[in-house]
Each structure stands twice: as C-alpha cells, then as structure tokens.
Design an enzyme around this catalytic site. Structure first.
Site, mmCIF file in Angstrom:
data_model
loop_
_atom_site.group_PDB
_atom_site.id
_atom_site.type_symbol
_atom_site.label_atom_id
_atom_site.label_comp_id
_atom_site.label_asym_id
_atom_site.label_seq_id
_atom_site.Cartn_x
_atom_site.Cartn_y
_atom_site.Cartn_z
ATOM 1 N N HIS A 199 1.025 -1.190 0.050
ATOM 2 C CA HIS A 199 -0.287 -0.281 0.071
ATOM 3 C C HIS A 199 0.927 1.469 -0.498
ATOM 4 O O HIS A 199 0.269 1.883 -0.041
ATOM 5 C CB HIS A 199 -1.299 -0.395 0.893
ATOM 6 C CG HIS A 199 -2.414 -0.881 0.227
ATOM 7 N ND1 HIS A 199 -2.612 -2.127 0.168
ATOM 8 C CD2 HIS A 199 -3.040 0.186 0.112
ATOM 9 C CE1 HIS A 199 -3.198 -2.075 -0.419
ATOM 10 N NE2 HIS A 199 -3.880 -0.558 -0.431
ATOM 11 N N ARG A 306 -11.490 2.900 -2.978
ATOM 12 C CA ARG A 306 -10.816 2.407 -1.463
ATOM 13 C C ARG A 306 -11.152 2.761 -0.054
ATOM 14 O O ARG A 306 -10.245 3.849 0.227
ATOM 15 C CB ARG A 306 -9.332 2.331 -1.466
ATOM 16 C CG ARG A 306 -9.023 1.064 -2.270
ATOM 17 C CD ARG A 306 -7.602 0.799 -2.443
ATOM 18 N NE ARG A 306 -6.712 0.001 -3.664
ATOM 19 C CZ ARG A 306 -6.081 -0.336 -4.391
ATOM 20 N NH1 ARG A 306 -6.191 1.452 -4.971
ATOM 21 N NH2 ARG A 306 -6.200 -0.620 -5.295
ATOM 22 N N ARG A 342 -16.334 0.747 -2.676
ATOM 23 C CA ARG A 342 -16.432 -0.713 -2.070
ATOM 24 C C ARG A 342 -15.758 -0.527 0.046
ATOM 25 O O ARG A 342 -15.283 0.484 0.012
ATOM 26 C CB ARG A 342 -14.369 -1.053 -2.384
ATOM 27 C CG ARG A 342 -14.400 -2.984 -1.538
ATOM 28 C CD ARG A 342 -12.568 -2.610 -2.254
ATOM 29 N NE ARG A 342 -11.662 -2.464 -0.959
ATOM 30 C CZ ARG A 342 -10.222 -2.779 -1.696
ATOM 31 N NH1 ARG A 342 -9.755 -3.560 -2.639
ATOM 32 N NH2 ARG A 342 -9.406 -1.581 -1.214
ATOM 33 N N GLU A 443 -10.464 -11.743 -6.591
ATOM 34 C CA GLU A 443 -8.798 -11.583 -6.394
ATOM 35 C C GLU A 443 -9.088 -12.823 -5.008
ATOM 36 O O GLU A 443 -7.297 -12.466 -4.729
ATOM 37 C CB GLU A 443 -8.496 -10.239 -4.974
ATOM 38 C CG GLU A 443 -9.794 -10.113 -4.180
ATOM 39 C CD GLU A 443 -9.601 -8.558 -3.269
ATOM 40 O OE1 GLU A 443 -8.921 -8.301 -3.718
ATOM 41 O OE2 GLU A 443 -10.766 -7.748 -2.071
ATOM 42 N N ASN A 466 -4.176 -6.903 -8.189
ATOM 43 C CA ASN A 466 -2.847 -6.810 -6.329
ATOM 44 C C ASN A 466 -2.827 -8.535 -5.441
ATOM 45 O O ASN A 466 -2.395 -9.751 -5.218
ATOM 46 C CB ASN A 466 -3.119 -5.674 -5.331
ATOM 47 C CG ASN A 466 -3.286 -4.560 -6.703
ATOM 48 O OD1 ASN A 466 -2.699 -4.682 -7.803
ATOM 49 N ND2 ASN A 466 -4.014 -3.582 -6.221
ATOM 50 N N ASP A 467 -4.110 -8.296 -4.902
ATOM 51 C CA ASP A 467 -4.794 -9.950 -4.127
ATOM 52 C C ASP A 467 -4.593 -10.778 -4.828
ATOM 53 O O ASP A 467 -3.823 -12.016 -4.469
ATOM 54 C CB ASP A 467 -5.460 -9.786 -3.280
ATOM 55 C CG ASP A 467 -5.387 -8.566 -2.287
ATOM 56 O OD1 ASP A 467 -4.039 -9.267 -1.256
ATOM 57 O OD2 ASP A 467 -6.503 -7.942 -1.796
ATOM 58 N N ARG A 477 2.366 -9.348 -0.760
ATOM 59 C CA ARG A 477 2.013 -8.263 -2.135
ATOM 60 C C ARG A 477 3.598 -7.115 -1.477
ATOM 61 O O ARG A 477 3.706 -6.689 -2.246
ATOM 62 C CB ARG A 477 0.848 -7.845 -2.577
ATOM 63 C CG ARG A 477 0.510 -7.519 -1.412
ATOM 64 C CD ARG A 477 -1.544 -6.930 -1.268
ATOM 65 N NE ARG A 477 -1.142 -5.770 -1.674
ATOM 66 C CZ ARG A 477 -3.018 -5.659 -2.054
ATOM 67 N NH1 ARG A 477 -3.609 -6.444 -2.314
ATOM 68 N NH2 ARG A 477 -2.542 -4.496 -2.649
ATOM 69 N N CYS A 514 -9.848 -3.876 -11.596
ATOM 70 C CA CYS A 514 -9.083 -3.063 -11.041
ATOM 71 C C CYS A 514 -8.138 -3.142 -9.993
ATOM 72 O O CYS A 514 -7.744 -1.815 -9.620
ATOM 73 C CB CYS A 514 -10.644 -2.345 -9.682
ATOM 74 S SG CYS A 514 -10.569 -3.745 -8.470
HETATM 75 C C1 PEP Z 1 -6.791 -5.594 -4.848
HETATM 76 O O1 PEP Z 1 -6.530 -6.242 -5.312
HETATM 77 O O2 PEP Z 1 -6.404 -6.115 -6.788
HETATM 78 C C2 PEP Z 1 -7.520 -4.177 -5.425
HETATM 79 C C3 PEP Z 1 -7.978 -3.766 -6.255
HETATM 80 O O3 PEP Z 1 -7.756 -4.298 -4.155
HETATM 81 P P1 PEP Z 1 -6.363 -4.058 -2.639
HETATM 82 O O4 PEP Z 1 -5.017 -2.985 -3.992
HETATM 83 O O5 PEP Z 1 -6.879 -2.854 -2.202
HETATM 84 O O6 PEP Z 1 -6.402 -4.174 -2.142
HETATM 85 MG MG MG Z 2 -7.778 -6.512 -2.752
#
Ligand code: PEP
Ligand code: MG
Length: 593
Positions: A199, A306, A342, A443, A466-467, A477, A514
C-alpha cells in the site's frame, strides 16, 4: 555519487509534472525519535500490556532478522553481524525483565517502560568513552525506535510539520503514514522495504507521488538535506549526484512537462479501439478529494473507491454522517457516472490498529480482513452501508465487497446485512435506492473457480489483480524478498483472469479489472485480448491507457493474449508484450521506454 536500485512504482507517465523524476533535498524519516509521553494503565490491563510488549519485541526481532538475511546475501557475513548483535541487545534478558517489571510494578504503558529502560541503558554506556560503545548506543536507539514503532504504529510528528519540498526516505511507511503524506511538500518517496503491490506503492500512486520501494538498506548512507535524484520510472535513487547527472535528469523532467499537456486532449474522447470496440475506462480512488482529478483525466466513472483510507487518516472512526458526506460528494461530482464504493478492507497490508481482530495473526493476508471482518464487525459495517445507501439517491452509486471467498459470505453480506440496513432506512422513511447494484471483488482464487455460482447473486465483478496475484503465487504483495514471484503478468495469473472473464461473459455479468495491472500500458493489449472491456486504474494512468486503446485493434490483442497464455513464465510475457507494443504503437512506446 551512489545509485541504489529498487522497485519502480508505476505511476502512469503523468505524475504531477515530473514524469516520475524528482531532484530534491532529503528528509529521512528514520532520523527522528518518537515522542512518547509517560502513560499509566489500569492494573487489570497489566498482563495484556506485557503481551503487547512481547509482541512488539517479536515483530522487531523479525524485522532485524530480515535485514540481517538480506545483508548476508548482498554484503556478506561481516556486515550481517551488525544485525545479529542488534538481536542480542533486543533480546537481552535483563532489558526484557526490567521493562516487564516497570509495566508490572508502576502500571506503565509498554512504550513508556521501553523509553525508561533504554534510556537507563544508554546513560550507563555514556559514562564509558570509546567508539565501540558509541556504536552500541546507536544500536540501542535504533532498537528502541523500532520497538516503539511497533507499539505505537503512528505517523511521526515531524512529518506533519514539513514546510518545504522534500524527498522522503524511510525504512518503511505504514498505510496511514502514506495516506497522510502532504503532497505539497513530499515530492517523492523511497523506502527500504515494500513491494509493488503493497500500500505504500498504491497510495503513492493515488497521491501521484513518484515512488520507489524495496531498495534494501540505504538509509545509513544519507542524511537530511542531502541532494538526491529519484527516478520512479526506472526505480533508482541517486545519492549525492554530480552536476552532469543533475543536468541530464533535469532535461528529462523538462521534456516530460511538454508531453503531459498533449495528453490532456484525450479527456473528452472515448477509448474506442481502431477496429471499433469500446473500452470503458474507470478510475480508482482512495480519497473523495480525488474526484476532480478523475474528471480532469477523463474517466467514465469510479471503478474502485477504497474506503478504508477514510478511517486510516483520522484518529477515530468516521460517523455515519461523515461517511455519507464523503460518498454524496463523490456521487454528485460524478453526476450520474458509476461510483463503485468498496466496503472497508482492513487487514494485511491495510493494517489498522483499531479494526483488526482481537488476536494477533500469524498470516494476516489469510486472516480476518475484507468481507470476513465486516461480517464480524456488524456496527462498523452497518454505519458504512447505511451511509452508502443514503448516498445512493445522489448518483449512480454501487456497493462492492472485498476479499469474498465463498458464496455464503456474499449471501450474508447482501441478503442479511445490507437487507437489514435497508429495512431500517425504510422503516425510518430515509430515502435510498432499493435497486442499488451490489457486486464483488474477484481477488481470491476460490472466487474465480466458483464464479458461475457468484454470478447468480452478484450484479457485477471487478478483478483485483493485486490480491489475486498474491494468493495465486503465494507471494506477499508487500514483501520485497519474494517480489520476484509477485508478477500480475505471470501466465498463472493471466489464465485466472481469462477464466474469470470467460465465466462473466457466459453468465452475462459485467466484469472490470481494478488491480494495478490495469494501469500498465505495456500489458493493456493482453488484458483486452483476454476479453476485458472495462478497466479501472489510477487517474494518472488514464490518458495513456485511452491513447493506446484508440490506436490498437482487438484482433491483434486477441492474438497477443493467445500467445502469452501459452508461455511458462512472467519474464517471457513481459518481453513479448513490450516487443508487441513497440510493433503496434512504436511512436508511443518510443516516448515511454
Ligand atoms: C486488488 O487487490 O487488486 C485491489 C484492487 O484491491 P486492494 O489493492 O485495495 O487490495
Ligand atoms: Mg485487494
């Protein structure tokens, strides 16, 4: 002059007016001491406090051990020994015992006890005057700071008080620290730890702050006020650059500003491929204030809001009305365009002191986060859902649940929780849109596999790469030690995306993407070829993504996707994707590479 390499955080190529390159003066977050006031605790909390202290010591130990391992790998046994010695100091039985005794006998909060015992130790050493002891004092200070950071988890005070532009260098930044960065002053961020999907990277992108993460240990070689160059495109930090290097980078900065203006023209045009296929381009946001930027960059809606950062940027949780005001403001500015909100997704990389479970987790990524946490924290969930429902009459608002693993969870969230909160509003005569669309993030690999079942109950899907990458590749990650495995263009991930899109199309369920992958121009052709017709990415990436969409044909994209699905590794996908993009849009790639 010395160059440190890290992982570039892809920011599109429209970052403020810097093109990802910044020259400036250093502010080292590590160089300050945390300000701890003496605090006592009620006597019945003493055992809990000692546990909290032990947890912080363990976390610190793991942190130092990881520095040791990395140093061992890159610089050898001798230097790694520095960290070995730090672990011995940290775990010195006398220090541990004295800190525990203070918590117990004086009912002191753990952080207050830590400050006292470490200061006592330093006072003893100060009486001995030699350079070996001076080093030891530095070690104790460093350890104290690390333990305190684990206990307090708060943002440093001096970061709040910046008065001039700086390049922030830090060992690591928590999500709330990053979310609170003042972009008027913080012009770039470089961290020792962290990965591309963490993040620090995502928030820096949202804030449009050029960023390089996972550089390994370098903080010891810099001090406040030093001049450095950050190249967030190539992932470089240049310490004390010479005049020729400064001039070279200054030229790149100057040429970047001119190109940004030309991309502005794309704001009001649609992303229609050269063979006539429309691609919906949405924006990811973290803060309501970003909405103006979303419009300015020409997004057709918000594909991911988010919301956890509404909580992480303040000391206490927002009230229902505060939530409502944020959502209403975004919905109104977007003026009928979709706004996908979300629900909160705390836990793992979006750690939060206030919202986690009650027991420390060994595997936070696999623990109580996303929708799992929401279903346990009913009041917190209720406050947020009621606010979203109330805002739903001010625009085209939709609800999306994060980290859904099972059909049962989605059912509970939609048909028990949201329904109950709708009934309450109904009962109180408060208006809301009772046809509001409710969808989910895709995800978790289990969700992809079971997507046909989810299609019966979810109104839309959004792939969170990402997840999804983290869980498919079993690669944290945010951890730079395993960042070589964390690639969203690994064929394993691409096959999963293909599967998800296929099921969504068969079941006629709208699907978007996304995750960070969506903002990467080099992978765009692959995503379109896999069948995606909607992409949500960081606002700064939108003009470039639109521009490429308008220049390529879906027929070519399909061929590219077919090919990469057969590759055996991420490196081959990357090389091939870049080659193909150079073939398809040579002039654009020329400017970017
Ligand atoms: C993801 O996991 O790809 C996502 C968009 O959510 P975040 O990055 O907030 O976990
Ligand atoms: Mg995510």
């Amino acid at each position: 002059m010395k160059t440190v390499s890290g992982i570039p955080v892809f920011n599109g190529d429209v970052i403020g007016n810097t093109r990802g390159i910044v020259i400036g003066k250093v502010f080292v977050q590590e160089s300050e001491r945390l300000n701890v006031e003496e605090r006592t605790i009620p006597s019945e909390k003493i055992e809990e406090e000692i546990e909290r202290y032990k947890t912080a010591v363990n976390a610190t130990r793991n942190e130092i051990a990881s520095n040791r391992d990395m140093t061992l790998e890159s610089l050898g046994q001798n230097l790694a020994g520095i960290f070995e010695a730090q672990i011995l100091i940290l775990q010195d039985p006398r220090l541990l015992r004295e800190t525990e005794n203070l918590i117990r006998s004086k009912s002191l909060a753990a952080e207050s006890a830590v400050v006292i015992t470490h200061n006592t130790q330093i006072e003893i050493f100060c009486k001995i005057n030699n350079s070996y002891i001076a080093e030891k004092i530095n070690d104790i200070r460093d350890i104290e700071k690390r333990v305190l950071r684990h206990l307090l988890g708060t943002r440093s005070e001096s970061l709040r008080k910046l008065t001039e532009p700086v390049i922030l260098l830090a060992s690591n930044l928590t999500p709330s620290e990053t979310a609170n960065l003042d972009r008027n002053f913080v012009k770039a961020v470089v961290t020792e730890s962290g990965g591309i999907g963490g993040h620090t990277a995502i928030l820096a992108t949202a804030l449009e702050i050029p960023c390089v993460v996972g550089c390994g240990n370098f903080i010891a070689n810099v001090k406040n006020g030093d001049t450095v160059i950050v190249d967030a495109i190539s992932g470089l930090l240049i310490l004390n650059p010479d005049e020729t290097t400064i001039q070279k980078y200054q030229k790149i900065i100057d040429s970047g500003s001119a190109r940004i203006e030309s991309l502005d023209e794309l704001r009001d045009v649609e992303a229609i491929t050269s063979d006539g296929v429309k691609v919906e381009i949405l924006a990811n946001i973290e803060f309501p204030q970003e909405t103006a930027n979303v419009i300015q960059r020409g997004a057709e809606g918000i594909g991911l809001f988010r919301t956890e950062f509404l909580y992480l940027t303040q000391e206490s949780d927002p009230t229902e009305n505060e939530h409502f005001e944020s959502y209403r403001q975004v919905a109104e500015v977007m003026d009928g365009k979709p706004v996908i909100i979300r629900t909160f997704d705390f836990g793992d990389d979006k750690e939060s002191d206030r919202h986690g479970g009650t027991i420390p987790e060994r595997n936070p990524a696999l623990g109580l986060r996303g929708i799992r946490l929401a279903l346990k924290r009913w009041q917190l969930f209720r406050t947020q859902i009621r606010a979203i429902l109330r805002a739903s009459v001010y625009g085209n608002v939709k609800i999306m649940f994060p980290l859904v693993s099972t059909v049962k969870e989605f059912r509970q969230a939609r048909y028990t929780a949201v329904k109950e909160f709708m009934d309450e509003l109904e009962h109180d005569g408060i208006p809301y849109n009772n046809k509001i669309k409710i969808g989910m993030m895709v995800e978790v690999p289990a969700a992809v596999v079971m997507l046909d079942h989810f299609a019966e109950i979810a109104d839309f899907f959004s792939i969170g790469t990402n997840d999804l990458t983290q869980y498919i590749m079993a690669s944290d990650r945010g951890n730079r030690s395993v960042s070589h495995l964390f690639s969203s263009s690994d064929p394993a991930v691409l096959r999963m995306i293909y599967k998800a899109v296929e099921i969504a199309n068969i079941t006629k369920t709208p699907i978007s993407l996304c995750g960070q992958l969506g903002g990467d121009p080099m992978r765009l052709a692959i995503l379109l070829g896999l069948g995606l017709r909607s992409i949500s990415c960081t606002p700064s990436s939108i003009p470039r993504i639109k521009q490429i969409c308008r220049r390529i044909a879906i027929t070519d994209c399909i061929e590219i996707a077919k090919k990469v699905l057969q590759f055996s590794n991420a490196a081959d996908v990357k090389d091939y994707a870049i080659r193909e993009m150079i073939n398809l849009v040579p002039d654009l790639m020329d400017k970017m590479l």
